[in-house]
Write an enzyme that holds these catalytic residues in place. Structure first.
Site, PDB file in Angstrom:
ATOM      1  N   SER A  20       8.045  -1.195 -96.301  1.00 12.10           N
ATOM      2  CA  SER A  20       6.698  -1.183 -96.873  1.00 12.10           C
ATOM      3  C   SER A  20       5.624  -0.738 -95.875  1.00 12.10           C
ATOM      4  O   SER A  20       4.751   0.063 -96.237  1.00 12.10           O
ATOM      5  CB  SER A  20       6.358  -2.549 -97.467  1.00 12.10           C
ATOM      6  OG  SER A  20       7.166  -2.761 -98.595  1.00 12.10           O
ATOM      7  N   LYS A  69       8.502 -14.312-104.484  1.00  6.83           N
ATOM      8  CA  LYS A  69       7.823 -13.674-105.618  1.00  6.83           C
ATOM      9  C   LYS A  69       7.462 -14.678-106.728  1.00  6.83           C
ATOM     10  O   LYS A  69       6.567 -14.421-107.531  1.00  6.83           O
ATOM     11  CB  LYS A  69       8.700 -12.562-106.212  1.00  6.83           C
ATOM     12  CG  LYS A  69       8.806 -11.340-105.318  1.00  6.83           C
ATOM     13  CD  LYS A  69       9.543 -10.212-106.032  1.00  6.83           C
ATOM     14  CE  LYS A  69       9.748  -9.028-105.117  1.00  6.83           C
ATOM     15  NZ  LYS A  69      10.310  -7.870-105.808  1.00  6.83           N
ATOM     16  N   GLY A 130      20.029 -10.645-110.868  1.00 10.70           N
ATOM     17  CA  GLY A 130      19.217 -11.371-109.885  1.00 10.70           C
ATOM     18  C   GLY A 130      17.749 -11.031-110.051  1.00 10.70           C
ATOM     19  O   GLY A 130      17.283 -10.737-111.156  1.00 10.70           O
ATOM     20  N   ARG A 153      29.388 -11.142-112.298  1.00  5.15           N
ATOM     21  CA  ARG A 153      30.591 -11.821-111.809  1.00  5.15           C
ATOM     22  C   ARG A 153      30.537 -13.318-112.124  1.00  5.15           C
ATOM     23  O   ARG A 153      31.555 -13.989-112.150  1.00  5.15           O
ATOM     24  CB  ARG A 153      30.763 -11.586-110.308  1.00  5.15           C
ATOM     25  CG  ARG A 153      29.663 -12.150-109.434  1.00  5.15           C
ATOM     26  CD  ARG A 153      29.954 -11.944-107.967  1.00  5.15           C
ATOM     27  NE  ARG A 153      28.821 -12.359-107.140  1.00  5.15           N
ATOM     28  CZ  ARG A 153      28.786 -12.223-105.843  1.00  5.15           C
ATOM     29  NH1 ARG A 153      29.786 -11.689-105.199  1.00  5.15           N
ATOM     30  NH2 ARG A 153      27.723 -12.633-105.159  1.00  5.15           N
ATOM     31  N   LYS A 157      25.569 -17.976-114.385  1.00  2.00           N
ATOM     32  CA  LYS A 157      24.273 -17.473-113.902  1.00  2.00           C
ATOM     33  C   LYS A 157      23.677 -16.485-114.906  1.00  2.00           C
ATOM     34  O   LYS A 157      22.471 -16.480-115.142  1.00  2.00           O
ATOM     35  CB  LYS A 157      24.451 -16.770-112.549  1.00  2.00           C
ATOM     36  CG  LYS A 157      24.520 -17.719-111.375  1.00  2.00           C
ATOM     37  CD  LYS A 157      24.336 -16.938-110.083  1.00  2.00           C
ATOM     38  CE  LYS A 157      24.567 -17.828-108.873  1.00  2.00           C
ATOM     39  NZ  LYS A 157      24.599 -17.071-107.625  1.00  2.00           N
ATOM     40  N   GLY A 248      17.405   4.267-106.054  1.00  2.39           N
ATOM     41  CA  GLY A 248      16.279   3.337-106.120  1.00  2.39           C
ATOM     42  C   GLY A 248      15.051   3.756-105.319  1.00  2.39           C
ATOM     43  O   GLY A 248      14.044   3.041-105.320  1.00  2.39           O
TER      44      GLY A 248
HETATM   45  P1  NAP Z   1      19.679 -10.683-105.923  1.00  2.00           P
HETATM   46  O1  NAP Z   1      18.544 -11.438-106.511  1.00  2.00           O
HETATM   47  O2  NAP Z   1      20.458 -11.281-104.804  1.00  2.00           O
HETATM   48  O3  NAP Z   1      20.697 -10.345-107.146  1.00  2.00           O
HETATM   49  C1  NAP Z   1      21.856  -9.606-106.915  1.00  2.00           C
HETATM   50  C2  NAP Z   1      22.725  -9.591-108.161  1.00  2.00           C
HETATM   51  O4  NAP Z   1      23.920  -8.887-107.833  1.00  2.00           O
HETATM   52  C3  NAP Z   1      23.171 -10.981-108.603  1.00  2.00           C
HETATM   53  O5  NAP Z   1      23.387 -10.970-109.990  1.00  2.00           O
HETATM   54  C4  NAP Z   1      24.501 -11.158-107.852  1.00  2.00           C
HETATM   55  O6  NAP Z   1      25.409 -12.019-108.462  1.00  2.00           O
HETATM   56  C5  NAP Z   1      25.055  -9.751-107.942  1.00  2.00           C
HETATM   57  N1  NAP Z   1      25.975  -9.502-106.842  1.00  2.00           N
HETATM   58  C6  NAP Z   1      25.733  -9.634-105.520  1.00  2.00           C
HETATM   59  N2  NAP Z   1      26.830  -9.305-104.801  1.00  2.00           N
HETATM   60  C7  NAP Z   1      27.793  -8.984-105.700  1.00  2.00           C
HETATM   61  C8  NAP Z   1      29.151  -8.587-105.591  1.00  2.00           C
HETATM   62  N3  NAP Z   1      29.751  -8.462-104.407  1.00  2.00           N
HETATM   63  N4  NAP Z   1      29.832  -8.347-106.724  1.00  2.00           N
HETATM   64  C9  NAP Z   1      29.256  -8.481-107.941  1.00  2.00           C
HETATM   65  N5  NAP Z   1      27.969  -8.864-108.117  1.00  2.00           N
HETATM   66  C10 NAP Z   1      27.241  -9.115-107.011  1.00  2.00           C
HETATM   67  O7  NAP Z   1      19.215  -9.261-105.404  1.00  2.00           O
HETATM   68  P2  NAP Z   1      18.046  -8.352-106.004  1.00  2.00           P
HETATM   69  O8  NAP Z   1      16.791  -8.644-105.317  1.00  2.00           O
HETATM   70  O9  NAP Z   1      18.114  -8.452-107.482  1.00  2.00           O
HETATM   71  O10 NAP Z   1      18.504  -6.893-105.503  1.00  2.00           O
HETATM   72  C11 NAP Z   1      19.627  -6.253-106.061  1.00  2.00           C
HETATM   73  C12 NAP Z   1      19.725  -4.828-105.498  1.00  2.00           C
HETATM   74  O11 NAP Z   1      18.605  -4.065-105.926  1.00  2.00           O
HETATM   75  C13 NAP Z   1      19.689  -4.781-103.964  1.00  2.00           C
HETATM   76  O12 NAP Z   1      20.557  -3.767-103.539  1.00  2.00           O
HETATM   77  C14 NAP Z   1      18.259  -4.385-103.642  1.00  2.00           C
HETATM   78  O13 NAP Z   1      18.154  -3.660-102.425  1.00  2.00           O
HETATM   79  C15 NAP Z   1      17.949  -3.475-104.814  1.00  2.00           C
HETATM   80  N6  NAP Z   1      16.505  -3.440-105.112  1.00  2.00           N
HETATM   81  C16 NAP Z   1      15.915  -2.228-105.191  1.00  2.00           C
HETATM   82  C17 NAP Z   1      14.583  -2.149-105.499  1.00  2.00           C
HETATM   83  C18 NAP Z   1      13.926  -0.809-105.584  1.00  2.00           C
HETATM   84  O14 NAP Z   1      12.700  -0.731-105.638  1.00  2.00           O
HETATM   85  N7  NAP Z   1      14.684   0.251-105.603  1.00  2.00           N
HETATM   86  C19 NAP Z   1      13.836  -3.311-105.741  1.00  2.00           C
HETATM   87  C20 NAP Z   1      14.488  -4.534-105.656  1.00  2.00           C
HETATM   88  C21 NAP Z   1      15.832  -4.594-105.338  1.00  2.00           C
HETATM   89  P3  NAP Z   1      25.475 -13.578-108.059  1.00  2.00           P
HETATM   90  O15 NAP Z   1      24.285 -14.200-108.688  1.00  2.00           O
HETATM   91  O16 NAP Z   1      26.776 -14.003-108.601  1.00  2.00           O
HETATM   92  O17 NAP Z   1      25.419 -13.625-106.551  1.00  2.00           O
END
Ligand code: NAP
Length: 280
Positions: A20, A69, A130, A153, A157, A248
């Site tokens: 950022s 957040k 998530g 998975r 949740k 992304g």
């Molecule tokens: P988060 O809140 O930790 O959620 C991640 C999700 O993915 C959860 O549902 C989690 O499941 C699942 N997950 C994690 N590891 C996994 C695995 N090995 N196998 C299967 N499912 C898995 O993370 P988030 O903030 O939502 O971010 C998710 C992704 O989006 C990240 O890569 C982040 O960098 C990206 N992102 C991008 C932007 C953008 O502007 N482009 C913005 C925000 C986030 P569980 O609940 O079972 O752990």
């Protein structure tokens, strides 16, 4: 007349890899504005103290990232309708009288990363449920999506995620295991909202079976929220099979551009912001 100096920042933890500051400094330069954008890696107990610091030192606003957040909301004086609906705030504007208003620009970033010709979405498949998935759901709702199949998975949740949302959108939801997603039939958009594919331990991992691309027509738009690396295995596979896609990075830049506009009333040059990231 003195030119306004925009004091900006971000709170979260960890912030070591946050890009950022990089993109917001590029935004300030592109708009020919003076200002600063600092990182404040703080603990949960220090949120209130940090806000007082911002007000006392005439900050214009700040971003909020993981994991605050939702926690930030209780400190706000006002909240934008969209942010209230999603229940998460990533941008705060501090008004001249020291009052705080919260916004969520992740939805804007998500929706505006989808090319117009792919915005006619009725059925979506979203992998992961998530924090980022929340903005995806509300973004899809705003585009008129009717059904979301969630690949998760952990089904408990996923059920909690859906329960928290079901009265806030007009959509229906279903849940599948990631391994059980074998087709893109009737899917207008596939979104990866898991970290699978991200540089490090998850690099070279696919969130779904490669075979989903094999027997599908090429109408499904592929959206990987992961931006680091810019070409994940999912994106590479989608490209190899002739699907349209985005990573992304646009979402990240566009949410930052919208936040910048909230603070300064100027929409910055997103190409300059993106270039700053690419050079880095
Ligand atoms: P988060 O809140 O930790 O959620 C991640 C999700 O993915 C959860 O549902 C989690 O499941 C699942 N997950 C994690 N590891 C996994 C695995 N090995 N196998 C299967 N499912 C898995 O993370 P988030 O903030 O939502 O971010 C998710 C992704 O989006 C990240 O890569 C982040 O960098 C990206 N992102 C991008 C932007 C953008 O502007 N482009 C913005 C925000 C986030 P569980 O609940 O079972 O752990």
């Amino acid at each position: 007349m003195n030119k306004e100096f925009f004091k900006l920042g971000i709170i979260g933890n960890p912030l070591k890899h946050s890009i950022s500051p990089l993109i917001q400094k590029a935004a300030l330069d592109s708009a020919n504005l003076s200002g600063s954008y600092e990182k404040f890696e703080i603990s949960e107990n220090d949120i209130e103290k940090q806000i007082k610091y911002f007000i006392k030192n005439n900050y214009t606003g700040f971003n909020i990232t993981i994991p605050y957040k939702i926690d930030i909301i209780k400190y706000l004086d006002e909240i934008d309708d969209e942010a209230a609906k999603i229940g998460a705030v990533n941008t705060v504007k501090i008004n001249k009288n020291g009052k705080l208003k919260g916004f969520n620009t992740d939805i804007f970033g998500f929706v505006n990363s989808i090319p117009e010709e792919h915005q006619n979405i009725k059925n979506a498949t979203m992998l992961g449920c998530g924090g980022a998935a929340l903005a995806v759901v509300f973004g899809l709702d705003s585009l008129g999506c009717k059904n979301i199949r969630i690949g998760a998975r952990n089904h408990d949740k996923a059920a909690d995620f859906i329960n928290a949302l079901k009265d806030k959108t007009g959509m229906t939801f279903s849940v599948s295991s990631l391994d059980d997603i074998n087709s893109l039939e009737n899917t207008d958009i596939l979104i990866n909202a898991t970290p699978l594919g991200t540089l490090g331990e998850n690099e070279n991992k696919m969130p779904v079976n490669k075979n989903i691309f094999e027997n599908s027509n090429k109408d499904t738009y592929i959206f990987d929220l992961v931006y680091n690396p810019e070409e994940t295995l999912l994106i590479k596979t989608a490209r190899d099979f002739g699907f349209n896609y985005t990573n992304g990075l646009n979402m990240l830049i566009l949410q930052g551009a919208k936040a910048f506009e909230i603070w300064t009333k100027i929409y910055p040059d997103i190409y300059k912001m993106k270039n700053a990231y690419k050079k880095h």
